[in-house]
Write a protein that holds these residues in place. Structure first.
Motif, PDB file in Angstrom:
ATOM      1  N   THR A 138      32.823  24.597  93.299  1.00  0.00           N
ATOM      2  CA  THR A 138      33.877  24.904  92.626  1.00  0.00           C
ATOM      3  C   THR A 138      34.870  25.303  94.043  1.00  0.00           C
ATOM      4  O   THR A 138      34.544  25.736  95.198  1.00  0.00           O
ATOM      5  N   VAL A 139      36.107  25.787  93.536  1.00  0.00           N
ATOM      6  CA  VAL A 139      37.239  26.364  94.463  1.00  0.00           C
ATOM      7  C   VAL A 139      36.768  27.646  94.619  1.00  0.00           C
ATOM      8  O   VAL A 139      35.912  27.956  93.701  1.00  0.00           O
ATOM      9  N   LEU A 140      36.927  28.297  95.819  1.00  0.00           N
ATOM     10  CA  LEU A 140      36.309  29.734  96.013  1.00  0.00           C
ATOM     11  C   LEU A 140      37.618  30.495  95.605  1.00  0.00           C
ATOM     12  O   LEU A 140      38.587  30.374  95.732  1.00  0.00           O
ATOM     13  N   ALA A 141      37.246  31.762  95.243  1.00  0.00           N
ATOM     14  CA  ALA A 141      38.341  32.663  94.869  1.00  0.00           C
ATOM     15  C   ALA A 141      39.239  33.198  95.773  1.00  0.00           C
ATOM     16  O   ALA A 141      40.502  33.693  95.571  1.00  0.00           O
ATOM     17  N   VAL A 142      38.940  32.898  97.138  1.00  0.00           N
ATOM     18  CA  VAL A 142      39.788  33.711  98.144  1.00  0.00           C
ATOM     19  C   VAL A 142      39.793  32.516  99.257  1.00  0.00           C
ATOM     20  O   VAL A 142      38.833  31.489  99.504  1.00  0.00           O
ATOM     21  N   ARG A 143      40.964  32.467 100.042  1.00  0.00           N
ATOM     22  CA  ARG A 143      41.064  31.613 101.249  1.00  0.00           C
ATOM     23  C   ARG A 143      40.266  31.992 102.209  1.00  0.00           C
ATOM     24  O   ARG A 143      40.249  33.342 102.616  1.00  0.00           O
ATOM     25  N   THR A 144      39.286  31.392 102.966  1.00  0.00           N
ATOM     26  CA  THR A 144      38.470  31.795 104.026  1.00  0.00           C
ATOM     27  C   THR A 144      38.233  30.583 104.882  1.00  0.00           C
ATOM     28  O   THR A 144      38.472  29.296 104.772  1.00  0.00           O
ATOM     29  N   SER A 145      37.860  30.857 106.145  1.00  0.00           N
ATOM     30  CA  SER A 145      37.638  29.815 107.149  1.00  0.00           C
ATOM     31  C   SER A 145      36.231  29.210 107.166  1.00  0.00           C
ATOM     32  O   SER A 145      35.864  28.453 107.841  1.00  0.00           O
ATOM     33  N   GLY A 146      35.377  29.924 106.357  1.00  0.00           N
ATOM     34  CA  GLY A 146      34.090  29.674 106.438  1.00  0.00           C
ATOM     35  C   GLY A 146      33.075  30.639 105.610  1.00  0.00           C
ATOM     36  O   GLY A 146      33.585  31.735 105.259  1.00  0.00           O
ATOM     37  N   PHE A 147      31.780  30.340 105.481  1.00  0.00           N
ATOM     38  CA  PHE A 147      30.991  31.380 104.839  1.00  0.00           C
ATOM     39  C   PHE A 147      29.707  31.406 105.324  1.00  0.00           C
ATOM     40  O   PHE A 147      29.193  30.453 106.194  1.00  0.00           O
ATOM     41  N   LYS A 148      28.774  32.382 105.071  1.00  0.00           N
ATOM     42  CA  LYS A 148      27.466  32.561 105.576  1.00  0.00           C
ATOM     43  C   LYS A 148      26.558  32.781 104.337  1.00  0.00           C
ATOM     44  O   LYS A 148      26.837  33.624 103.462  1.00  0.00           O
ATOM     45  N   GLU A 149      25.461  32.350 104.152  1.00  0.00           N
ATOM     46  CA  GLU A 149      24.517  32.625 103.257  1.00  0.00           C
ATOM     47  C   GLU A 149      23.787  33.795 103.680  1.00  0.00           C
ATOM     48  O   GLU A 149      23.355  34.040 104.827  1.00  0.00           O
ATOM     49  N   MET A 150      23.683  34.980 102.907  1.00  0.00           N
ATOM     50  CA  MET A 150      23.330  36.138 103.368  1.00  0.00           C
ATOM     51  C   MET A 150      21.606  36.192 103.466  1.00  0.00           C
ATOM     52  O   MET A 150      21.336  35.728 102.747  1.00  0.00           O
ATOM     53  N   ARG A 151      21.440  37.054 104.532  1.00  0.00           N
ATOM     54  CA  ARG A 151      19.989  36.748 104.894  1.00  0.00           C
ATOM     55  C   ARG A 151      19.288  38.232 104.829  1.00  0.00           C
ATOM     56  O   ARG A 151      20.148  39.124 105.190  1.00  0.00           O
ATOM     57  N   LYS A 152      17.827  38.278 104.778  1.00  0.00           N
ATOM     58  CA  LYS A 152      17.190  39.567 105.105  1.00  0.00           C
ATOM     59  C   LYS A 152      16.064  39.277 106.011  1.00  0.00           C
ATOM     60  O   LYS A 152      16.023  38.040 106.479  1.00  0.00           O
ATOM     61  N   LYS A 153      15.262  40.066 106.343  1.00  0.00           N
ATOM     62  CA  LYS A 153      14.291  39.688 107.282  1.00  0.00           C
ATOM     63  C   LYS A 153      13.577  38.560 106.967  1.00  0.00           C
ATOM     64  O   LYS A 153      13.224  37.790 107.928  1.00  0.00           O
ATOM     65  N   ASN A 154      13.148  38.338 105.946  1.00  0.00           N
ATOM     66  CA  ASN A 154      12.053  37.401 105.542  1.00  0.00           C
ATOM     67  C   ASN A 154      12.612  36.227 104.823  1.00  0.00           C
ATOM     68  O   ASN A 154      11.958  35.393 104.027  1.00  0.00           O
ATOM     69  N   GLY A 155      13.934  36.035 104.938  1.00  0.00           N
ATOM     70  CA  GLY A 155      14.808  34.955 104.233  1.00  0.00           C
ATOM     71  C   GLY A 155      16.031  34.955 103.757  1.00  0.00           C
ATOM     72  O   GLY A 155      16.753  36.026 104.180  1.00  0.00           O
ATOM     73  N   PHE A 156      16.485  34.430 102.573  1.00  0.00           N
ATOM     74  CA  PHE A 156      17.703  34.571 102.244  1.00  0.00           C
ATOM     75  C   PHE A 156      17.902  35.861 101.071  1.00  0.00           C
ATOM     76  O   PHE A 156      16.806  35.816 100.250  1.00  0.00           O
ATOM     77  N   ILE A 157      18.997  36.409 100.951  1.00  0.00           N
ATOM     78  CA  ILE A 157      19.252  36.913  99.729  1.00  0.00           C
ATOM     79  C   ILE A 157      19.648  36.317  98.635  1.00  0.00           C
ATOM     80  O   ILE A 157      20.412  35.469  98.507  1.00  0.00           O
ATOM     81  N   THR A 158      18.641  36.540  97.459  1.00  0.00           N
ATOM     82  CA  THR A 158      18.938  36.122  96.314  1.00  0.00           C
ATOM     83  C   THR A 158      19.456  36.958  95.465  1.00  0.00           C
ATOM     84  O   THR A 158      19.484  38.207  95.436  1.00  0.00           O
ATOM     85  N   PRO A 159      19.998  36.671  94.179  1.00  0.00           N
ATOM     86  CA  PRO A 159      20.768  37.595  93.207  1.00  0.00           C
ATOM     87  C   PRO A 159      19.851  38.803  92.968  1.00  0.00           C
ATOM     88  O   PRO A 159      20.526  39.875  92.644  1.00  0.00           O
ATOM     89  N   ASP A 160      18.741  38.715  92.521  1.00  0.00           N
ATOM     90  CA  ASP A 160      17.551  39.737  92.249  1.00  0.00           C
ATOM     91  C   ASP A 160      17.465  40.661  93.429  1.00  0.00           C
ATOM     92  O   ASP A 160      17.108  42.005  93.386  1.00  0.00           O
ATOM     93  N   ASN A 161      17.912  40.516  94.766  1.00  0.00           N
ATOM     94  CA  ASN A 161      18.020  41.312  95.886  1.00  0.00           C
ATOM     95  C   ASN A 161      19.275  42.019  95.836  1.00  0.00           C
ATOM     96  O   ASN A 161      19.385  42.881  96.837  1.00  0.00           O
ATOM     97  N   LEU A 162      20.152  41.560  95.154  1.00  0.00           N
ATOM     98  CA  LEU A 162      21.546  42.050  95.288  1.00  0.00           C
ATOM     99  C   LEU A 162      21.743  43.368  94.452  1.00  0.00           C
ATOM    100  O   LEU A 162      21.254  43.004  93.262  1.00  0.00           O
ATOM    101  N   SER A 163      22.484  44.215  94.987  1.00  0.00           N
ATOM    102  CA  SER A 163      22.738  45.386  94.100  1.00  0.00           C
ATOM    103  C   SER A 163      24.137  45.492  93.475  1.00  0.00           C
ATOM    104  O   SER A 163      24.741  44.801  93.996  1.00  0.00           O
ATOM    105  N   PHE A 164      24.197  45.897  92.216  1.00  0.00           N
ATOM    106  CA  PHE A 164      25.661  46.059  91.808  1.00  0.00           C
ATOM    107  C   PHE A 164      26.417  46.862  92.452  1.00  0.00           C
ATOM    108  O   PHE A 164      25.790  48.048  93.040  1.00  0.00           O
ATOM    109  N   PRO A 165      27.852  46.740  92.646  1.00  0.00           N
ATOM    110  CA  PRO A 165      28.433  47.826  93.446  1.00  0.00           C
ATOM    111  C   PRO A 165      28.793  48.754  92.665  1.00  0.00           C
ATOM    112  O   PRO A 165      28.776  48.953  91.525  1.00  0.00           O
TER     113      PRO A 165
END
Length: 189
Positions: A138-165
């Motif tokens: 989809t279109v992204l909500a903001v203009r940006t020059s790129g992105f990174k998939e978020m990582r943790k020590k042993n792999g990628f951050i998945t939604p279940d690793n994400l905290s509500f702000p």
């Protein structure tokens, strides 16, 4: 989070651990997207992070491989009025910020897609409201020059690793920004 409970309790899609049909993917994406965007405390927040978490956990539970991605943006470049930007400055908040969205592996095309449910349909006159075909990015909500998939020590951050702000609604920027969004929605009706 109340939002999480509402989505899963009210969902008519009882297909846990089974890949959803494309039409069902589109329905759940649209359902999450159209929850009014709001910066708030963790029980009421419906910002990009919360929507990414909820949408991602739903897709995870239905058998998709998902990851959280992050990009940087500038509040000045997304159409927020200068008066609201000035409040950020008075609070010594930077114009730069980060934005979260979801990456999902789509089995039909054997590729990753970026999907961003951030802005609700009531904000279509001011922001790029995403639509999803169930397959491609989809279109992204903001203009940006790129992105990174978020990582943790042993792999990628998945939604279940994400905290509500947990944004403080007493913050003058947040309260003013949320009020401005409500005015936009009211004009859209």
């Amino acid at each position: 989070c109340l939002l999480f409970q509402i989505v899963f309790k009210n969902s008519s899609l009882k297909l846990m651990n089974k890949i959803l049909k494309i039409s069902d993917r589109i329905k759940i994406f649209t359902l999450i997207r159209d929850i009014p965007y709001r910066l708030a405390n963790s029980s009421k927040d419906t910002s990009c992070i919360s929507k990414t978490k909820i949408l991602g956990e739903f897709f995870q539970r239905t058998g998709f491989e998902v990851r959280v991605a992050k990009c940087n943006f500038n509040w000045k470049t997304i159409g927020v009025p200068q008066a609201i930007i000035n409040i950020r400055k008075k609070l010594n908040l930077n114009d730069a910020s980060s934005h979260a969205f979801l990456r999902i592996f789509v089995p039909e095309i054997k590729a990753w897609a970026s999907i961003d449910p951030t802005w609700d349909i009531g904000l279509k006159s001011k922001f790029p409201v995403a639509t999803w075909d169930g397959l491609h990015s989809t279109v992204l909500a903001v203009r940006t020059s790129g992105f990174k998939e978020m990582r943790k020590k042993n792999g990628f951050i998945t939604p279940d690793n994400l905290s509500f702000p947990n944004f403080s609604e007493d913050n003058k920027f947040i309260s003013t920004f949320n009020q401005w969004l409500e005015k936009i929605r009211t004009k859209e009706k």
